[in-house]
Design a protein around this motif. Sequence first.
Motif, PDB file in Angstrom:
ATOM      1  N   GLU A  26      -5.212   0.976  -4.658  1.00  0.00           N
ATOM      2  CA  GLU A  26      -5.988   2.222  -4.776  1.00  0.00           C
ATOM      3  C   GLU A  26      -6.601   2.619  -3.447  1.00  0.00           C
ATOM      4  O   GLU A  26      -6.803   3.797  -3.163  1.00  0.00           O
ATOM      5  CB  GLU A  26      -7.103   2.056  -5.822  1.00  0.00           C
ATOM      6  CG  GLU A  26      -6.602   2.043  -7.259  1.00  0.00           C
ATOM      7  CD  GLU A  26      -6.049   3.385  -7.695  1.00  0.00           C
ATOM      8  OE1 GLU A  26      -6.828   4.352  -7.778  1.00  0.00           O
ATOM      9  OE2 GLU A  26      -4.830   3.473  -7.919  1.00  0.00           O
ATOM     10  N   LEU A  27      -6.915   1.637  -2.615  1.00  0.00           N
ATOM     11  CA  LEU A  27      -7.491   1.933  -1.293  1.00  0.00           C
ATOM     12  C   LEU A  27      -6.418   2.221  -0.255  1.00  0.00           C
ATOM     13  O   LEU A  27      -6.734   2.495   0.901  1.00  0.00           O
ATOM     14  CB  LEU A  27      -8.363   0.748  -0.829  1.00  0.00           C
ATOM     15  CG  LEU A  27      -9.626   0.502  -1.655  1.00  0.00           C
ATOM     16  CD1 LEU A  27     -10.297  -0.797  -1.236  1.00  0.00           C
ATOM     17  CD2 LEU A  27     -10.610   1.658  -1.487  1.00  0.00           C
ATOM     18  N   GLY A  28      -5.156   2.131  -0.668  1.00  0.00           N
ATOM     19  CA  GLY A  28      -4.066   2.501   0.234  1.00  0.00           C
ATOM     20  C   GLY A  28      -3.314   1.330   0.843  1.00  0.00           C
ATOM     21  O   GLY A  28      -2.366   1.522   1.591  1.00  0.00           O
ATOM     22  N   PHE A  29      -3.714   0.118   0.510  1.00  0.00           N
ATOM     23  CA  PHE A  29      -3.024  -1.054   1.048  1.00  0.00           C
ATOM     24  C   PHE A  29      -1.894  -1.421   0.096  1.00  0.00           C
ATOM     25  O   PHE A  29      -2.115  -1.583  -1.101  1.00  0.00           O
ATOM     26  CB  PHE A  29      -3.984  -2.247   1.186  1.00  0.00           C
ATOM     27  CG  PHE A  29      -5.138  -1.985   2.096  1.00  0.00           C
ATOM     28  CD1 PHE A  29      -6.377  -1.633   1.589  1.00  0.00           C
ATOM     29  CD2 PHE A  29      -4.990  -2.067   3.478  1.00  0.00           C
ATOM     30  CE1 PHE A  29      -7.450  -1.369   2.424  1.00  0.00           C
ATOM     31  CE2 PHE A  29      -6.052  -1.813   4.328  1.00  0.00           C
ATOM     32  CZ  PHE A  29      -7.283  -1.456   3.812  1.00  0.00           C
ATOM     33  N   THR A  30      -0.684  -1.540   0.652  1.00  0.00           N
ATOM     34  CA  THR A  30       0.464  -1.763  -0.240  1.00  0.00           C
ATOM     35  C   THR A  30       1.220  -3.054   0.045  1.00  0.00           C
ATOM     36  O   THR A  30       1.969  -3.539  -0.777  1.00  0.00           O
ATOM     37  CB  THR A  30       1.447  -0.584  -0.137  1.00  0.00           C
ATOM     38  OG1 THR A  30       1.738  -0.355   1.244  1.00  0.00           O
ATOM     39  CG2 THR A  30       0.851   0.677  -0.751  1.00  0.00           C
ATOM     40  N   ASP A  31       1.012  -3.616   1.235  1.00  0.00           N
ATOM     41  CA  ASP A  31       1.750  -4.835   1.599  1.00  0.00           C
ATOM     42  C   ASP A  31       0.904  -6.047   1.209  1.00  0.00           C
ATOM     43  O   ASP A  31       0.171  -6.605   2.033  1.00  0.00           O
ATOM     44  CB  ASP A  31       2.052  -4.831   3.103  1.00  0.00           C
ATOM     45  CG  ASP A  31       3.053  -5.910   3.488  1.00  0.00           C
ATOM     46  OD1 ASP A  31       3.449  -5.961   4.665  1.00  0.00           O
ATOM     47  OD2 ASP A  31       3.423  -6.738   2.616  1.00  0.00           O
TER      48      ASP A  31
ATOM     49  N   LEU B 162      -9.469  10.656 -14.248  1.00  0.00           N
ATOM     50  CA  LEU B 162      -8.577   9.670 -14.888  1.00  0.00           C
ATOM     51  C   LEU B 162      -8.255   8.538 -13.924  1.00  0.00           C
ATOM     52  O   LEU B 162      -8.208   7.359 -14.319  1.00  0.00           O
ATOM     53  CB  LEU B 162      -7.277  10.356 -15.317  1.00  0.00           C
ATOM     54  CG  LEU B 162      -7.280  10.991 -16.697  1.00  0.00           C
ATOM     55  CD1 LEU B 162      -5.995  11.770 -16.931  1.00  0.00           C
ATOM     56  CD2 LEU B 162      -7.467   9.947 -17.782  1.00  0.00           C
ATOM     57  N   ARG B 163      -8.047   8.903 -12.682  1.00  0.00           N
ATOM     58  CA  ARG B 163      -7.733   7.890 -11.680  1.00  0.00           C
ATOM     59  C   ARG B 163      -8.869   6.877 -11.572  1.00  0.00           C
ATOM     60  O   ARG B 163      -8.650   5.657 -11.532  1.00  0.00           O
ATOM     61  CB  ARG B 163      -7.521   8.589 -10.343  1.00  0.00           C
ATOM     62  CG  ARG B 163      -6.691   7.787  -9.388  1.00  0.00           C
ATOM     63  CD  ARG B 163      -6.448   8.525  -8.107  1.00  0.00           C
ATOM     64  NE  ARG B 163      -6.405   7.538  -7.027  1.00  0.00           N
ATOM     65  CZ  ARG B 163      -6.382   7.809  -5.755  1.00  0.00           C
ATOM     66  NH1 ARG B 163      -6.416   9.077  -5.375  1.00  0.00           N
ATOM     67  NH2 ARG B 163      -6.339   6.869  -4.858  1.00  0.00           N
ATOM     68  N   GLY B 164     -10.101   7.408 -11.541  1.00  0.00           N
ATOM     69  CA  GLY B 164     -11.276   6.535 -11.463  1.00  0.00           C
ATOM     70  C   GLY B 164     -11.399   5.643 -12.696  1.00  0.00           C
ATOM     71  O   GLY B 164     -11.667   4.451 -12.601  1.00  0.00           O
TER      72      GLY B 164
END
Lengths: 130, 247
Positions: A26-31, B162-164
């Motif tokens: 969700e914070l943008g970290f994918t690796d 919804l995401r939250g």
Amino acid sequence: MNKNLKILVVDDFSTMRRIVKNLLNELGFTDISEADDGKTALPMLQQGGFEFVVTDWNMPGMPGIDLLKAIRADDKLKHLPVLMVTAEAQREQIIEAAKAGVSGYIVKPFTGATLKEKLDKIFERYAAAA
Amino acid sequence: MTREPTVTPEQAARHELIHRLQEMSAALQCGDDALFSERLHALLRRREESFYVHIARITDDLKKAFESLESDQKWNAIASELPDAGARLEHVSQLTEKAAHHTLDLVEDSQRELRVMGESLGLLGTLRARLLMASAGSGALMQLSTDVQQLEQQLQGHHQSLRGKLSELAQSQEYQDLSGQILRRVTHVVREVETALLKLLDGRQPAQAKSSAADRGLEGPTIPGLGNSAIAAGQDDADALLAMFSL
């Protein structure tokens, strides 16, 4: 903040690994890779490539505090940021982790906002030190 | 007539000790080493006997306590229930882990759908912009563009909300980690108590107590692999059994 960081999440509970991974996504970290114990995590780290570690404390094979100490004792790994996410909230343990060189400490239960705040703080500190 | 004062056993022992010591002192002064040595050994023997009598009494008390423990059916019953208790705790831990993973599966699927919805919202914004460009001079089209923009903003709001919520829902599954850790510790304690108790009971299998435990049974749903092995493992098995009775 570099969102392409290769992160290792270490926890003996698979649900917690998923939750942390989900929050990091969700914070943008994918690796993101996972390990179920300090014992399995250390060889993965020693193989190289990881840039951040999120670890629990209580794990049967090698507890998080011992993993942290092993990381700090290894010349190739000692500069890795290590964030502890743990239910252990006793004063002595937090002090022990701080003395062992932990980069951040989150007490469970925690929120996504707390995780983001601690990550930001760690990255700021590392950027300032660079 | 005056009565002679009664001498307690402790006083008598003290008098005798004083007498012995006086004999030893006299023997030393006379140079009678043999008598001195004999009296000294007698004194030490008496002390050792008293020590062994004390040890024998403690051993006897301990033996009686163990016999009482072994014969107390309550402890045998507890010993027979402990393996079940430990297995049930582990089962609860597995159940909660499974439930938490299932919830996380649904959350992640929903998050994927939400991302697609987000992309669609972006496309909607692009289409609205094109509509606005094409609506020059047309009041109706401009109004349509405004209406679409309002709808877009509402949808963006719902999308964010919804995401939250999905993120919080994922987060809330951490109960399984915390409760799992507690269950693990309790299970460990139960196993340790089980081992210690069975050791105390000399490793015997208390058959009588087992049957009474089975009759009474630990409260709760049937746990696969525990207790009676002849249980239906799932719905299909239950249906198969019922079919035998034409149900």
